[in-house]
Design a protein around this motif. Structure first.
Motif, PDB file in Angstrom:
ATOM      1  N   VAL A 195      10.034   5.205  -0.364  1.00  0.00           N
ATOM      2  CA  VAL A 195      10.266   3.753  -0.400  1.00  0.00           C
ATOM      3  C   VAL A 195      11.471   3.407   0.489  1.00  0.00           C
ATOM      4  CG1 VAL A 195      10.885   1.802  -1.892  1.00  0.00           C
ATOM      5  CG2 VAL A 195       9.267   3.529  -2.717  1.00  0.00           C
ATOM      6  N   LYS A 216      -0.593   3.487  10.458  1.00  0.00           N
ATOM      7  CA  LYS A 216       0.454   3.418   9.440  1.00  0.00           C
ATOM      8  C   LYS A 216      -0.090   3.942   8.103  1.00  0.00           C
ATOM      9  CE  LYS A 216       3.286  -0.236   9.659  1.00  0.00           C
ATOM     10  NZ  LYS A 216       3.929  -1.546   9.376  1.00  0.00           N
ATOM     11  N   ALA A 217      -1.314   3.548   7.769  1.00  0.00           N
ATOM     12  CA  ALA A 217      -1.938   4.030   6.528  1.00  0.00           C
ATOM     13  C   ALA A 217      -2.077   5.550   6.558  1.00  0.00           C
ATOM     14  CB  ALA A 217      -3.298   3.367   6.323  1.00  0.00           C
ATOM     15  N   GLU A 229      10.557   3.485   4.236  1.00  0.00           N
ATOM     16  CA  GLU A 229       9.852   2.263   4.672  1.00  0.00           C
ATOM     17  C   GLU A 229      10.852   1.115   4.828  1.00  0.00           C
ATOM     18  OE1 GLU A 229       6.222   1.355   4.579  1.00  0.00           O
ATOM     19  OE2 GLU A 229       5.322   3.067   3.546  1.00  0.00           O
ATOM     20  N   PRO A 250      -1.864  -0.958  11.662  1.00  0.00           N
ATOM     21  CA  PRO A 250      -2.055  -0.746  10.218  1.00  0.00           C
ATOM     22  C   PRO A 250      -2.834   0.528   9.858  1.00  0.00           C
ATOM     23  CG  PRO A 250      -2.484  -3.040  10.766  1.00  0.00           C
ATOM     24  CD  PRO A 250      -2.285  -2.316  12.066  1.00  0.00           C
ATOM     25  N   TYR A 251      -3.827   0.878  10.678  1.00  0.00           N
ATOM     26  CA  TYR A 251      -4.609   2.076  10.327  1.00  0.00           C
ATOM     27  C   TYR A 251      -3.772   3.353  10.504  1.00  0.00           C
ATOM     28  CZ  TYR A 251      -8.308   5.447   9.809  1.00  0.00           C
ATOM     29  OH  TYR A 251      -9.068   6.505   9.363  1.00  0.00           O
ATOM     30  N   LYS A 302       2.605  10.958   1.416  1.00  0.00           N
ATOM     31  CA  LYS A 302       2.295  11.033  -0.018  1.00  0.00           C
ATOM     32  C   LYS A 302       1.678  12.385  -0.370  1.00  0.00           C
ATOM     33  CE  LYS A 302      -0.395   8.363  -3.414  1.00  0.00           C
ATOM     34  NZ  LYS A 302       0.453   8.672  -4.554  1.00  0.00           N
ATOM     35  N   PHE A 303       0.851  12.896   0.526  1.00  0.00           N
ATOM     36  CA  PHE A 303       0.215  14.199   0.324  1.00  0.00           C
ATOM     37  C   PHE A 303       1.289  15.292   0.224  1.00  0.00           C
ATOM     38  CE2 PHE A 303      -1.521  18.068   2.426  1.00  0.00           C
ATOM     39  CZ  PHE A 303      -2.499  18.386   1.507  1.00  0.00           C
ATOM     40  N   ARG A 362       1.287   7.074   5.864  1.00  0.00           N
ATOM     41  CA  ARG A 362       1.608   6.970   4.429  1.00  0.00           C
ATOM     42  C   ARG A 362       0.809   7.983   3.617  1.00  0.00           C
ATOM     43  NH1 ARG A 362       1.365   0.573   5.013  1.00  0.00           N
ATOM     44  NH2 ARG A 362       3.586   0.148   5.195  1.00  0.00           N
ATOM     45  N   PHE A 363      -0.455   8.162   3.984  1.00  0.00           N
ATOM     46  CA  PHE A 363      -1.318   9.122   3.283  1.00  0.00           C
ATOM     47  C   PHE A 363      -0.707  10.523   3.354  1.00  0.00           C
ATOM     48  CE2 PHE A 363      -4.523  12.411   3.380  1.00  0.00           C
ATOM     49  CZ  PHE A 363      -5.312  12.124   2.289  1.00  0.00           C
ATOM     50  N   TRP A 364      -0.298  10.951   4.553  1.00  0.00           N
ATOM     51  CA  TRP A 364       0.202  12.322   4.699  1.00  0.00           C
ATOM     52  C   TRP A 364       1.579  12.503   4.070  1.00  0.00           C
ATOM     53  CZ3 TRP A 364      -3.102  15.926   5.194  1.00  0.00           C
ATOM     54  CH2 TRP A 364      -4.298  15.698   5.875  1.00  0.00           C
ATOM     55  N   GLU A 394      11.730  -1.017   8.211  1.00  0.00           N
ATOM     56  CA  GLU A 394      11.516  -2.474   8.287  1.00  0.00           C
ATOM     57  C   GLU A 394      12.811  -3.235   8.563  1.00  0.00           C
ATOM     58  OE1 GLU A 394       9.576  -3.231   4.574  1.00  0.00           O
ATOM     59  OE2 GLU A 394       7.704  -2.357   5.279  1.00  0.00           O
TER      60      GLU A 394
END
Lengths: 227, 227
Positions: free
Chosen positions: B70, B92-93, B73, B89-90, B100-101, B96-98, B77
């Motif tokens: 958090v 960026k997603a 990010e 955005p894609y 979090k993984f 975020r996925f990796w 920003e």
């Protein structure tokens, strides 16, 4: 815009609900594909989420995204109407903090308090108490976690807002009461009263039956398991 | 700008390292406050992160933010130079996925493979293999997870990029080898070769001693614990 939006989900998953709720709040049409997550996941789901092999997956113009909170952020960045995250970086950080808190702390504690081994349930219920107390304090007088309108934390919290009270009725274990958590209890009423939420949640009777079956199955497996 | 930036951290925490690395990449001056996380957390840390009572905490002009991802990010920003997340955005997603993984899967599996009960270590090592294979596949020929420059996934992955190889030397358990994971192994070299990373990581000898003490302590506690 000619967007092709698909959601691979499972009706009984609060994580799938998050994705559908966000799309509905933004008024984005989508095709919903129900997955048989217990017995027979589709080849497409395994292709689109090869790492976790789980719902939900959002497919936007052929591009897959997994992990419900990651999907919520993507949805908010891609479709700007009815924002679910605040614009200000600090308030956005707070929303991310609480959504993550629901995933990392609240949901596992509730699951353990309901489905965990009997001897661990009491301690888990204390953890749930601490989690709900933290949420109660964060909510503190606001109508929604998002303020006057539903935001990412409300959507992420649909498990607490809808499922938890049904779980309580099924099990007789009271974790979230109006006496202990007046703000949070009121929030669950406000949350399900919102028409978009109400339309997307499955009827209580159906949810009750499935939750009861799941609890019975888990508890039976535990009594048979060797110590 | 007159920004007051403070980081409450612990030198031995890969999570604290994330925050400092991100600030350094962006050239943001900050005051670092080392916390005694084992014996004596400061009243300020407990005040700023009352929910988790953990480092790292970023304090920006008096406003506290907790949870390392958090915070990353928020940093990206708030200070726009040298972005650590892609704009699209894609992409960026995916970042975020990796990230979090790494938090949800890789780090717990590595911890279990090294510090877990002996009978569970072998299975945990298989989980680590699967995790590293997924990261290897994602990296696939890129210099960094962020592409040509270090991004949020690289920063989040500092535990894999620096600490894991030291853990391997201390324990003799090889989880990440150049033969099995050529891309990822090369990435660890690239990562620590980056001057900003190198300057912020503590010397290998110091890290080795602490890791060894921690492993010995955990394993001793396990041999004494009742079955």
């Amino acid at each position: 815009m000619g967007d092709e939006v698909k959601v691979f989900g499972f009706w009984g998953s609060p994580f799938s609900r998050r994705v559908e709720l966000a799309l509905r709040f933004k008024g984005i049409p989508y095709e919903y594909i129900e997955e048989d997550v217990i017995g027979n996941k589709s080849p497409l789901l395994l292709q689109y989420n090869p790492v976790h092999k789980k719902v939900p997956v959002l497919l936007h113009n052929g591009k897959p995204i997994a992990e419900s909170l990651v999907i919520l952020e993507y949805i908010d960045e891609t479709w700007k109407s009815n924002p679910i995250l605040p614009e200000d970086p600090y308030n956005k950080a707070k929303a991310r903090f609480w959504a993550k808190f629901i995933d990392d702390k609240c949901m596992p504690a509730i699951q353990k308090a309901v489905l965990g081994p009997e001897k661990e349930r009491e301690q888990a219920a204390e953890e749930v108490y601490d989690c709900l107390k933290a949420l109660e304090s964060e909510l503190n007088g606001k109508r929604f976690f998002g303020g006057d309108t539903i935001g990412m934390v409300d959507i992420a919290g649909n498990f607490v807002g809808y499922w938890l009270r049904i779980i309580q009725e099924v099990t007789g274990v009271e974790l979230l009461s109006a006496e202990k958590f007046p703000h949070l209890f009121k929030w669950t009423d406000e949350f399900v009263s919102c028409s978009i939420v109400g339309e997307n949640l499955h009827p209580k009777d159906k949810v009750s039956v499935v939750i009861k079956a799941r609890i019975d199955q888990m508890r039976e497996a535990q009594t048979k398991a060797p110590n």
